[in-house]
Enzyme design. Structure first.
Site, mmCIF file in Angstrom:
data_model
loop_
_atom_site.group_PDB
_atom_site.id
_atom_site.type_symbol
_atom_site.label_atom_id
_atom_site.label_comp_id
_atom_site.label_asym_id
_atom_site.label_seq_id
_atom_site.Cartn_x
_atom_site.Cartn_y
_atom_site.Cartn_z
ATOM 1 N N ALA A 50 0.822 -1.206 0.000
ATOM 2 C CA ALA A 50 0.000 0.000 0.000
ATOM 3 C C ALA A 50 0.854 1.253 0.000
ATOM 4 C CB ALA A 50 -0.927 -0.015 1.211
ATOM 5 N N ASP A 110 8.509 -10.180 13.032
ATOM 6 C CA ASP A 110 7.703 -10.766 11.951
ATOM 7 C C ASP A 110 8.521 -11.832 11.233
ATOM 8 O OD1 ASP A 110 5.646 -11.291 10.236
ATOM 9 O OD2 ASP A 110 5.853 -9.470 9.049
ATOM 10 N N TYR A 168 20.227 -8.176 -3.906
ATOM 11 C CA TYR A 168 19.173 -8.794 -4.709
ATOM 12 C C TYR A 168 19.246 -10.302 -4.519
ATOM 13 C CZ TYR A 168 16.756 -10.585 -8.842
ATOM 14 O OH TYR A 168 15.930 -11.264 -9.685
ATOM 15 N N VAL A 175 9.313 -2.712 -4.087
ATOM 16 C CA VAL A 175 10.706 -3.095 -4.272
ATOM 17 C C VAL A 175 10.904 -3.387 -5.746
ATOM 18 C CG1 VAL A 175 12.511 -4.739 -3.702
ATOM 19 C CG2 VAL A 175 10.906 -4.002 -1.943
#
Length: 976
Positions: free
Chosen positions: A599, A792, A672, A603
């Site tokens: 929202a 998390d 990455y 990325v």
């Protein structure tokens, strides 16, 4: 022997007589003039070999004295004859014979000693810009190439010039300061070989080329009688020969002073001269001068001493003490004051009320001797009722002082009464400051404004004074008989600030006037305006409430600053420093596809040019905000950047590579990870999974109560099992559903670069799952060592890259949690309830131990190959109840017994009984193969930034908060 000696004496006398007669050996002198003595042998230089005899004869009619000089030594002999039976090299030197008239003659004797060619005096001092002598005279004048050489073969300074003299030494011309501590040898060539003397160290005394630098500790002193006066003067020069002293102006009295001195390097000398008066008196006041001089010149500096019998305070207002200010405006009351000793108490008072804020007090100068201060009272948006006397009070240990400001607030007139009809007189009462003036106006009919003055109708005005500093009240009356027709009367009050009017309507009925009423023309408009304004306020409040209820983005990772009692104190990430060394030019980024979006942000895959090497391209991940993001999200992204830079690098976290914070929106550049998140990777690999253990697990029951039965097996059948429905999305796959594929390589054959093969083409086996478990535990142990709580931890927040290396991350703004079923609305936040520890769910407690619980859920995800935890069970009141009662998930299909034991310990109801991540790492190390452990160790050792040793939770907590211990109770944290 005596005969030989007598013969020698006779021969000497005979030779002397012959010389006197012939006069050939001495210059002719006038008769009667004394002549210098003569020496035999008659040479200026004499060379003898070491061990031979030195025999010198001095002839003169009278008394003679021999003097021998070499280097700093002088020997005397009062005989006519000087005899040294066995000559040594040290007998080399100048021999002088002096008669009674002070006339002399000399001969220089060289005692040739091949073993000692130099007579050395190793002390070597030179004054800058003057010549200095290296005293290394020769014992053999026939050697060659007499010169200077540097020690250890080093060359001499290019500008060094010297003149050799075999009898005296080598003269260095015009010594430079740069020659200081120069190491030298005298050198000659003897029989084709170079011979060096002992070494000399040249010490240069610098010449004074500037006056001394003089300073004092303070330029002025203010003391009370009886206090000690101490002042220090610092003198800096190139050498210690500088002269210094303290003097009192217009006084010759010797002052008591002490000295300390030291050298800072070769040509930096510092001296401190401290002057002390143990008990100062008023008559000690005056100017004291520190004086210093050298051969170049002199310098001085003064300090002033003022001694008073007691302290004082003098206040100086910076504005007029009578202040006029308009209603609603600001005013600053400013005073400067001198206070000695320093002020101890300051306050501003109004109407017996002391201000606790709105004022500031500060020294006017940061100078140590400052005694002047400033105090400011800031009065904002003054009201008419806030006029009065504002007093500043200040005191020190000796005196008190005060100053008062009279503040008058100019207010627009206010009409207090305007509809009274008393004895036929219409009254209008107004109040304001300055005193208002009231005028009357009349116009026929009902009008908004009247312009015709009623004057010269009789108007009576009565002034009445109000309270001090308050409004002044004025009453004006007019005879209503002056009005002959229906109409409107205006009462207008005005002063320098503004004006106000009131309107009256009246009418005639026959010969009588009807009661006068206020003008009501604007009442409907006013009511309408109030209604509209109220509705707007209600709408704004509703929108604000909804905005605040909307889940806001925040950084999940929290860094603990300290632990006080039962509370974690977190570091505010906005206060963490940001090092601009992370800055990377925006124009060197080339953006590609979007890897994830939420929202608030996204990325994006990008190519960075010159990030590691100037000419190399590197694939990176760039986290950025969407254009719709608010200030809160922008601050949160910057906080995330600061947290990543604070943590540093580790192989098992997504490391920060750079950032763009200048000249545009914030961009966070990270590693990455080509294989995406671990959750989807596991689900892709289900059909190619190779299990190396028995697969006969029963799949009928997925849950059991571990609170009361810690060691229950899969075959137990009790009332504690729960009847669960299948999961909506993913469930544990059965053996029959799997289609095995042959692995084309082993873990040990992989490399961290994709040059050999793509890891995504390889099958997945149990060793991979153990490796993932081990790596994530290592990464979490690193975060814990940095006092960082993840909050998390789940397979969806683990990324996978080349070599099947796992990296812990926080997707944060790039995850669409609104549409992710793993995040459940709880209050005004969306939380991953199924991964949260009980204390986090029910008490909003987030600790290192709650991360361990989440790690246990992650292990269940891992060994179920990406199934959702608690499959088929919605997050509702029943779920919360069962978690409280101790129900836990059974072992996933592919988990070894040892790994399930780790899961159960991670799910202990008592947080302090759960293992630390360091302990988990040690437990898993026992299960992974040596090849896997070896590969991971090699990768870790090759990492450019090797992680520091991981510390245990108890060690970490004690290092963060000194009052905490490893056995402390749960720590409550309200920030969800």
């Amino acid at each position: 022997m005596r005969g030989a000696r007598g013969a020698w004496d006779f021969l000497c006398v005979l030779l002397l007589l012959l010389r006197v007669q012939t006069g050939s050996s001495q210059p002719s002198v006038s008769p009667g003039e004394p002549s210098p003595p003569s020496i035999h042998p008659g040479k200026s230089d004499l060379i003898v070999r070491v061990g031979d005899e030195i025999r010198l004869l001095c002839t003169d009619p009278g008394f003679v004295k021999w003097t021998f000089e070499i280097l700093d030594e002088t020997n005397e002999n009062k005989q006519n004859e000087w005899i040294t039976e066995k000559a040594e090299a040290t007998n080399t030197g100048k021999y002088t014979c002096t008669n009674k008239h002070g006339l002399s003659n000399s001969i220089y004797v060289f005692v040739r000693d091949p073993a000692k060619l130099f007579l050395v005096d190793r002390s070597l001092y030179g004054k800058e810009d003057n010549d200095t002598l290296v005293r290394c005279p020769l014992t053999d004048p026939e050697v060659t190439n007499y010169s200077l050489k540097g020690c250890q073969g080093k060359p001499l300074p290019k500008d060094l010039r010297f003149i050799p003299d075999p009898k005296a030494g080598i003269m260095i011309k015009s010594v430079k300061r740069a020659y200081h501590r120069l190491c030298l040898h005298c050198s000659v060539d003897q029989e084709g070989k170079s011979v060096l003397s002992e070494k000399f160290i040249l010490k240069v005394r610098p010449a004074f080329k500037a006056v001394p630098v003089v300073s004092v500790s303070k330029a002025s002193y203010l003391l009370r009688e009886g206090e000690e006066f101490t002042v220090t003067c610092t003198i800096k020069d190139v050498s210690s020969s500088v002269y210094s002293t303290w003097k009192r102006e217009n006084s010759q009295t010797k002052l008591q002073e002490k000295y300390n001195s030291w050298h800072h390097g070769d040509f930096n000398y510092e001296r401190q001269a401290t002057l002390t008066i143990s008990s100062a008196r008023v008559n000690d006041s005056g100017v004291f001068m520190c004086y210093a001089n050298n051969t170049f010149g002199s310098a001085n500096v003064t300090t002033t001493l003022e001694v008073v019998d007691k302290g004082f305070i003098n206040i100086f207002p910076m504005i007029n003490t009578t202040v006029f200010v308009n209603d609603g405006e600001n005013v600053d009351l400013i005073v400067e004051y001198e206070a000695f000793p320093k002020p101890e108490h300051q306050q501003w008072i109004y109407m017996n009320r002391t201000f606790t804020d709105k004022w500031e007090d500060y020294p006017k100068s940061e100078n140590e001797s400052n005694i002047r201060y400033v105090s400011e009272l800031h009065l904002t948006r003054l009201k008419g009722t806030e006029g009065g006397t504002y007093t500043f009070l200040v005191s020190n240990s000796d005196v008190n002082a005060a100053i008062a400001f009279n503040v008058y607030v100019n207010t627009k007139p206010e009409i207090l009464t305007y509809d009274r009809l008393v004895n036929g007189m219409l009254q209008c009462v107004a109040a304001g400051f300055p005193e208002p003036t009231i005028d009357w106006y009349f116009c026929p009919g009902t009008e908004q404004r009247c312009s015709a003055s009623v004057l010269p109708v009789d108007v009576q005005t009565l002034n009445s004074s109000g309270p001090p500093f308050g409004k002044l009240v004025v009453q004006s009356s007019i005879d209503s008989s002056a009005f002959k027709h229906n109409g409107t009367v205006e009462c207008k009050a005005y002063n320098d600030v503004g004006k106000t009017s009131a309107y009256f309507n009246f009418a005639f009925k026959g010969n009588n006037k009807e009661q006068i009423h206020p003008h009501t023309l604007f009442t409907p408009l006013l009511i309408g305006f109030v209604i509209v304004a109220g509705m707007m306020c209600i709408i704004v409040m509703i929108l604000t409430y909804k905005y605040l209820q909307k889940p806001m983005y925040e950084v999940q990772w929290k860094v603990v600053e300290e632990i006080n009692g039962n509370n974690y104190v977190y570091i505010d990430p906005t206060q963490l420093p940001y090092d601009h060394k992370w800055e990377f030019p925006r124009n060197r980024l080339s953006f590609g596809k979007t890897l994830g979006a939420g929202a608030f942000g996204k990325v994006v895959e990008a190519t960075a040019y010159g990030l590691i090497k100037s000419d190399a391209a590197m694939t990176v991940a760039v986290k950025m905000l969407k254009p719709s993001a608010h200030l809160t999200e922008r601050e949160a992204l910057m906080s995330e950047l600061k947290v990543l830079s604070y943590l540093g690098n580790h192989m098992n976290i997504v490391n920060l590579l750079g950032a763009c914070t200048i000249g545009g929106p914030t961009l966070v550049i990270t590693e990455y990870c080509c294989y995406g998140d671990l959750l989807n990777f596991l689900r892709r690999k289900r059909d190619s999974f190779i299990c190396s253990k028995q697969e006969d697990h029963a799949e009928a029951a997925l849950y059991k109560n571990l609170l009361h039965s810690k060691e229950s097996s899969c075959s137990d059948s009790t009332n504690e099992y729960m009847d669960m429905k299948p999961g909506v999305s993913y469930v544990v796959p059965t053996k029959a559903d799997k289609r095995r594929s042959v692995r084309i390589g082993s873990y040990i054959e992989r490399d961290v670069t994709p040059a050999i093969m793509e890891d995504d083409e390889l099958a997945l086996d149990l060793e991979d799952l153990l490796s993932f478990s081990y790596q994530v535990a290592k990464g979490m142990a690193f975060l814990a060592s940095k006092n960082c709580i993840h909050r998390d931890l789940a397979a969806r927040n683990i990324l996978l890259t080349h070599g099947r290396i796992t990296k812990i991350c926080d997707f944060g703004l790039a995850r669409d949690i609104k549409n992710d079923s793993n995040y459940v609305v709880k209050g005004n936040a969306r939380l991953p309830v199924k991964w949260m520890a009980p204390e986090s769910i029910f008490n909003c407690v987030y600790t290192f131990e709650s991360d361990v619980w989440s790690y246990g859920i992650f292990l269940w995800e891992l060994f179920s190959l990406g199934s959702s935890p608690y499959p088929g069970m919605p997050v509702d009141s029943k779920f919360y109840k069962m978690i409280k009662e101790g129900f836990r998930m059974l072992s996933p299909e592919h988990a070894p017994a040892e790994m399930y034991d780790i899961m159960k310990t991670c799910w202990d109801a008592d947080p302090l009984k759960r293992p630390t991540f360091k302990q988990i790492v040690q437990l898993i190390e026992k299960q992974i193969s040596e090849s896997t452990n070896h590969i991971y160790s090699n990768l870790a050792n090759c990492s450019p930034n090797r992680q520091k040793p991981v510390v245990d939770h108890s060690v970490r907590i004690n290092s963060v908060g000194s009052t905490a211990s490893s056995s402390q109770p749960l720590l409550v944290h309200d920030d969800v």
